[in-house]
Enzyme design. Structure first.
Site, PDB file in Angstrom:
ATOM      1  N   CYS A   1      40.750  39.950  51.879  1.00 23.42           N
ATOM      2  CA  CYS A   1      42.004  39.518  52.491  1.00 23.42           C
ATOM      3  C   CYS A   1      42.569  38.405  51.628  1.00 23.42           C
ATOM      4  CB  CYS A   1      41.773  39.028  53.918  1.00 23.42           C
ATOM      5  SG  CYS A   1      41.127  40.293  55.041  1.00 23.42           S
TER       6      CYS A   1
ATOM      7  N   ARG B   1      40.676  42.816  28.261  1.00 21.87           N
ATOM      8  CA  ARG B   1      40.337  44.152  27.743  1.00 21.87           C
ATOM      9  C   ARG B   1      39.593  44.972  28.802  1.00 21.87           C
ATOM     10  NH1 ARG B   1      37.652  42.798  21.857  1.00 21.87           N
ATOM     11  NH2 ARG B   1      39.538  42.160  20.727  1.00 21.87           N
TER      12      ARG B   1
ATOM     13  N   ASN C   1      38.374  34.722  53.967  1.00 17.09           N
ATOM     14  CA  ASN C   1      38.329  35.980  53.238  1.00 17.09           C
ATOM     15  C   ASN C   1      36.859  36.226  52.946  1.00 17.09           C
ATOM     16  OD1 ASN C   1      38.524  38.133  51.438  1.00 17.09           O
ATOM     17  ND2 ASN C   1      39.110  36.839  49.715  1.00 17.09           N
TER      18      ASN C   1
END
Length: 551
Positions: free
Chosen positions: A2, A338, A76
């Site tokens: 969240c 990358r 969260n």
């Protein structure tokens, strides 16, 4: 997964300005959102972007309980031992949401005992209106992100799951104000002052990598004592996967075909059958052209019988996504960017084409089990162990950050069993000599622990190490070569000067220039470029290390 957001001590027009930044993390929680201002503490504003995984609207935040009406929580995270804590302490749970345990624990035992006894991943802020205290904490390895803005002179603070949600505060902050990641394994306590401002009381570190769990472990220690070394490793990793299956949403696995993701996928498939999940586990692989990862992942999926999805990308996808990846990462690190391109594009595919929301991945294995090729050059087992601890301490700024941001950009929730506290404690406590690469094979101990399990074919279990950003590319053309060609099409200021770590290549300068557009003067987000240790290379790609032998 969240998104949490909060400001403390801000009033007037600036408060309204900062609230607009709340929408910057909408991708972390598209199911619902709420923002609240405390009537008794008008200078405290709490916001939450919800991705529904467990429980319905009863699990909505900011969370308050009838038994503690002056306490508010935004979090969260996932607390894997929430039911066990309820049974241990007879907590009167009002919701089915796992993070409710945090409120009960804090009131019963205080913040320090709370964070030590949570088995899970989390970033939370709890406001206790009665005691006029604010508690902020982050999980041991920083699996769940958290940024903090502090202006001690103005006695103002801001919190957010991502730095982009606090850039407005930083740009208007005082000369000595700071914005950066809240450190994993730490908690802070603040006092709410009479004028509504906040003052830091103290900061404390409660965890270091390899530390034993202080909660009742998922696997009883007396049971582990009866197992041999390989059996213990295999059992603990399976247990780490088992506890992470809690979800009301569909579960899938990111599958590169390498050891780490393949082991996790195999265990999840096994456990899904045991738990009678009403669907097949979906697996997802990505690559360019004749990518080694696509070939290997296909073999694993066939062996396990998963519902497999292959995604192919090319230089046009790199061209379109590169700048967005940097924005979501909030990083200018070469290796991280990358490696993020493939994961970002794969997450986009999952969001747009499937109903999978929770995704398992193999992050953390290289750090815990000495999986990077350069570990073969470690001067001693002690040096190798210290390097594992360093990598785990910083994983939240590199591989952990990559895994969170690329998946959360498309509202997916990440699960990483290799960073389980009980598993990492036991693995890191094994004789360092046994954890080193053996006969030129990295993660030999981990591989050997599953050698007789039948979970994977030997060709995968003993596959050579392949860096993710290299494995997704064509055998004929590396991903960083493709990126270089894309950057060559764009104009950059080669002579630009930046504070902090200095970009030396055209690629690095381009990344930094894009980063600075959204996060000016926030070079502290990345204290150093990730590079292999003990080897003399000018590029972080594994392909430049002498031992590289992946096929």
């Amino acid at each position: 997964m969240c998104g949490i957001w909060a400001t403390f001590g801000v009033d007037g027009v600036l408060s309204f300005t900062y609230v607009k930044c709340f929408s910057k993390i909408r991708h972390r929680g598209p199911d619902a959102w709420r923002i609240e201002q405390d009537a008794r503490e008008p200078l405290i504003i709490l916001g939450f972007q919800r991705l529904s995984i467990v429980d319905g609207l009863h699990g909505m935040q900011p969370m308050r309980l009838h038994c503690y009406p002056r306490t508010t929580l935004i979090c969260n995270g996932e607390i894997y031992n929430c039911k066990r804590l309820q049974e241990q302490h007879d907590f009167p749970y009002e919701t089915k949401c796992d993070v409710e345990a945090i409120i009960h624990m804090c009131h019963r035992f205080g913040i320090e005992e709370t964070v030590k006894n949570l088995d899970g991943v989390f970033a939370f802020c709890l406001v206790d209106g009665e005691k006029r205290k604010v508690y902020v904490a982050r999980d041991p390895y920083g699996v769940r992100p958290l940024f903090i803005f502090q202006d001690t002179e103005a006695q103002v603070m801001g919190l957010c799951s991502e730095g982009k949600g606090l850039m407005g505060m930083k740009q208007n902050g005082g000369e000595n104000s700071t914005l950066g990641q809240f450190p994993p394994g730490h908690f802070q306590v603040y006092s709410i002052l009479e004028n509504g401002k906040v003052k830091l009381d103290y900061t404390k570190q409660y965890f270091t990598p390899g530390k034993p769990p202080q909660f009742v472990p998922f696997v009883p220690e007396d049971k582990l004592a009866k197992m041999d070394l390989n059996e213990k490793i295999a059992h603990l990793l399976e247990a780490a996967c088992r506890k992470r299956l809690m979800s009301d949403r569909r579960i899938g696995c990111l599958l590169s075909g390498g050891l780490d993701s393949s082991l996790i996928t195999a265990l999840v498939v096994k456990l899904a059958k045991e738990c009678n999940l009403p669907y097949k586990i979906q697996t997802f692989a990505i690559g360019m052209g004749d990518s080694p990862d696509l070939i290997a992942a296909r073999a694993v999926a066939d062996y396990l019988g998963t519902e497999h999805h292959e995604v192919k990308f090319d230089e046009n996808d790199v061209r379109e996504s590169l700048d967005n990846v940097i924005y979501h990462l909030e990083s200018f690190d070469i290796t991280t960017i990358r490696a993020s391109l493939g994961m970002y594009l794969l997450s986009k595919y999952i969001k747009e084409n499937t109903d999978t929301t929770v995704v398992f991945s193999g992050e953390g294995a290289d750090e815990v089990a000495q999986g990077y090729i350069y570990f073969r050059d470690a001067p001693s087992e002690t040096a190798a162990h210290k390097e594992s601890i360093r990598l785990l301490s910083d994983i939240y700024m590199y591989d952990g950050l990559r895994a969170d941001r690329t998946t959360s950009a498309f509202s997916l929730e990440l699960r990483v069993p290799f960073l389980d506290i009980q598993f990492t404690h036991h693995y890191l406590s094994i004789d360092p000599k046994l954890r080193q690469p053996q006969n030129g094979v990295e993660k030999h101990l981990l591989r050997n622990s599953f050698a007789k399990s039948g979970l994977l074919p030997d060709s995968i279990l003993w596959r050579h190490k392949e860096a993710f950003s290299d494995g997704v590319a064509s055998l004929k053309k590396s991903l960083f070569t493709t990126i270089g060609e894309v950057i060559a099409e764009r104009s950059i200021d080669e002579d630009a000067q930046y504070p902090g770590v200095q970009p030396k290549t055209t690629e690095a300068k381009y990344y930094r220039s894009i980063f600075e557009k959204s996060f000016p003067r926030q070079h502290n987000f990345i204290p150093y470029y990730w590079m292999p240790k003990w080897v003399q290379v000018s590029d972080p790609s594994a392909r430049f290390i002498t031992h590289y032998a992946a096929k």
